[in-house]
Motif scaffolding. Structure first.
Motif, short mmCIF file in Angstrom:
data_model
loop_
_atom_site.label_atom_id
_atom_site.label_comp_id
_atom_site.label_asym_id
_atom_site.label_seq_id
_atom_site.Cartn_x
_atom_site.Cartn_y
_atom_site.Cartn_z
N UNK A 149 9.72 -8.56 -38.57
CA UNK A 149 9.85 -7.14 -38.30
C UNK A 149 10.93 -6.53 -39.19
N UNK A 150 10.71 -5.28 -39.56
CA UNK A 150 11.73 -4.52 -40.27
C UNK A 150 12.52 -3.64 -39.31
N UNK A 151 12.11 -3.61 -38.05
CA UNK A 151 12.75 -2.77 -37.04
C UNK A 151 13.68 -3.59 -36.15
N UNK A 152 14.62 -2.92 -35.52
CA UNK A 152 15.58 -3.59 -34.65
C UNK A 152 14.85 -4.21 -33.46
N UNK A 153 14.85 -5.54 -33.33
CA UNK A 153 14.13 -6.19 -32.23
C UNK A 153 14.62 -5.74 -30.85
N UNK A 154 15.88 -5.38 -30.75
CA UNK A 154 16.42 -4.96 -29.45
C UNK A 154 15.67 -3.78 -28.88
N UNK A 155 15.16 -2.93 -29.76
CA UNK A 155 14.49 -1.72 -29.31
C UNK A 155 12.98 -1.82 -29.37
N UNK A 156 12.45 -2.70 -30.21
CA UNK A 156 11.01 -2.73 -30.48
C UNK A 156 10.27 -3.87 -29.82
N UNK A 157 10.98 -4.90 -29.35
CA UNK A 157 10.32 -6.06 -28.76
C UNK A 157 10.71 -6.21 -27.29
N UNK A 158 9.77 -6.73 -26.51
CA UNK A 158 10.01 -6.94 -25.08
C UNK A 158 11.17 -7.90 -24.86
N UNK A 159 11.93 -7.64 -23.82
CA UNK A 159 13.04 -8.53 -23.49
C UNK A 159 12.54 -9.93 -23.18
N UNK A 160 11.37 -10.04 -22.53
CA UNK A 160 10.84 -11.36 -22.19
C UNK A 160 10.51 -12.15 -23.45
N UNK A 161 9.96 -11.48 -24.45
CA UNK A 161 9.63 -12.15 -25.71
C UNK A 161 10.90 -12.53 -26.46
N UNK A 162 11.89 -11.63 -26.45
CA UNK A 162 13.15 -11.93 -27.13
C UNK A 162 13.87 -13.11 -26.48
N UNK A 163 13.77 -13.22 -25.15
CA UNK A 163 14.47 -14.30 -24.45
C UNK A 163 13.89 -15.66 -24.79
N UNK A 164 12.67 -15.69 -25.28
CA UNK A 164 12.02 -16.95 -25.64
C UNK A 164 12.04 -17.21 -27.14
N UNK A 165 12.75 -16.37 -27.87
CA UNK A 165 12.80 -16.49 -29.33
C UNK A 165 14.23 -16.38 -29.82
N UNK A 166 14.45 -16.94 -30.98
CA UNK A 166 15.74 -16.80 -31.64
C UNK A 166 15.59 -15.76 -32.74
N UNK A 167 16.45 -14.75 -32.73
CA UNK A 167 16.38 -13.70 -33.75
C UNK A 167 17.25 -14.11 -34.94
#
Length: 446
Positions: A149-167
């Motif tokens: 992604x070129x966008x800030x994951x904090x705003x564009x991706x679900x918290x559940x998906x972020x919690x299972x991934x390393x940014x």
């Protein structure tokens, strides 16, 4: 055209003549992770990716960075490095049906002992429901997800998906990385680029950290026969794109932005306006300049003049509305405002100190009296007990202690006596005196 970062690799059985006829960027595609330029903080032995590859275990990842920085290449090479089947799709062109087929194929492959790395380009383009659709397949190991992604994951991706991934954050390519791409292109073509040294620097600067853009320009240059190497003016005319103008000292992109920032910090509006003009006339991206002006507003002015930040954001809106060249006047106005504003780095230094303290003491619990107590269990545990609602106190100030019991109160922010911060400093001193007075008046043992 296919490029070093985003194109799929040619078939393994492609004829040799096809390889020779492939676009230059195809021929320059990295074959190993250590050949990816500009992201050594991730791909090196001590980087997150380097450690995963060394361990042979790959977690789901979100690769966040500007265009043309190697996100697709890294994902493909990661699959090769840990022996995963590589499947790619773009969120721009794919939907639920495509995902269902990919997950079904991945389950089939898993039964045959082959795990799948699913690379999703522009993953932020999927809506929240589609993003949730990844979760069960990531959790049960059907796929290892690598999103770009070129966008800030904090705003564009679900918290559940972020919690299972390393940014992982990819950097824009610096001049050294872009120079490496040029050298590789010259080695493959077996001839130097038809550019003078200043024009070569101009070409690198015009890429603004985007390797894909740079290689597209390089291929255009190699596709023609030129009688003599191009200078910066000739390069600008040939590519029909304004490129930075380099003076006799060959002062480049980074020198100019550094000069602009430091003249603003040094409160020299005339010099600041000159360097601003140098960059914009040379073809620098106006929004890049606005980002740097905004950085100067919060780093070097801060609360000494809170309107400095407002001016920068207003200039950005004005430029978005008017475009070039009319909108560039708003950028010049913001630049002059910053250069003439009172200066303070107190907020900047306070942020650094607070971040450092948070890293050292980040697991300490706040005191129980300022914790919410939505359940009986939490109330029984003492959460919220003894909290004083400041608006019910004299002067709307209770003077309570808000720090963890294991650490003393810290003094991160120390405002100057310049500009608006002088008033802020007076407020802090008043509150400090009130807090001291309330502590003195408190009954023993309270």
């Amino acid at each position: 055209m296919a490029d070093l970062f985003d194109a799929d690799p040619p078939p393994a059985d492609a004829p040799e003549s096809g390889a020779e006829a492939a676009p230059l960027a195809d021929r320059l595609r990295p074959a190993r992770l250590d050949e990816v330029v500009g992201q050594e903080h991730l791909t090196g032995p001590e980087g997150a990716i380097g450690r995963m590859v060394a361990a042979g275990k790959l977690s789901s990842l979100i690769l966040w960075g500007p265009p043309g920085t190697g996100k697709t290449s890294i994902a493909r090479l990661l699959a090769d490095a840990v022996g995963l089947r590589f499947v790619a799709l773009s969120a721009v062109f794919s939907g639920v049906a495509d995902l269902k087929k990919i997950f079904a194929d991945a389950k089939t492959a898993a039964r045959a002992g082959q795990r799948t790395l699913l690379f999703v380009d522009e993953i932020h383009r999927f809506n929240r429901a589609q993003q949730d659709g990844f979760l069960p397949f990531v959790e049960d190991g059907t796929v290892t997800l690598v999103g770009a992604t070129t966008e800030n994951p904090s705003f564009e991706l679900n918290a559940a998906l972020l919690s299972r991934s390393q940014v992982l954050i990819l950097h824009r390519l610096d001049s050294r990385a872009l120079d490496t791409l040029l050298e590789r292109a010259e080695a493959v073509m077996e001839r130097p680029l038809p550019l003078t040294p200043p024009a070569r620097e101009a070409l690198v600067a015009s890429a603004d950290g985007d390797g894909r853009f740079l290689l597209n320009q390089v291929e255009t240059l190699f596709d023609v026969e030129l009688e003599a190497p191009l200078d910066p003016a000739g390069l600008a005319a040939f590519l029909q794109r304004r490129v930075p103008v380099y003076d006799k000292d060959r002062e480049g992109h980074y020198n100019l932005i550094s000069a602009l920032h430091k003249t603003i910090r040094g409160s020299d509006p005339q010099a600041a306006l000159y360097y601003l003009a140098r960059m914009l006339v040379a073809g620098e991206e106006p929004l890049y300049v606005l980002r740097r002006l905004t950085r100067a507003a919060v780093e070097d002015i801060g609360l000494a003049d809170p309107n400095a930040l407002v001016q920068c954001l207003a200039a950005k809106d004005c430029y978005d509305f008017l475009g070039s060249p009319e909108g560039e006047l708003a950028i010049a106005q913001a630049c002059l405002y910053l250069a003439t504003a009172p200066k303070s780095n107190a907020a900047y230094m306070a942020q650094k100190a607070a971040w450092r303290s948070a890293k050292e003491t980040g697991s300490l619990m706040p005191p129980a009296h300022i914790l919410n107590a939505p359940t009986k269990l939490m109330r029984d545990a003492g959460y919220g007990q003894g909290y004083s609602y400041d608006h019910d106190s004299d002067g709307a100030f209770s003077g309570q202690d808000y720090w963890p019991s294991e650490m003393s109160a810290q003094d991160f922010y120390r405002p100057t006596d310049r500009g608006f911060e002088k008033r802020v400093r007076e407020r802090l001193e008043w509150w400090a005196e009130r807090r001291k007075s309330l502590a003195t008046d408190a009954p023993p043992g309270s």
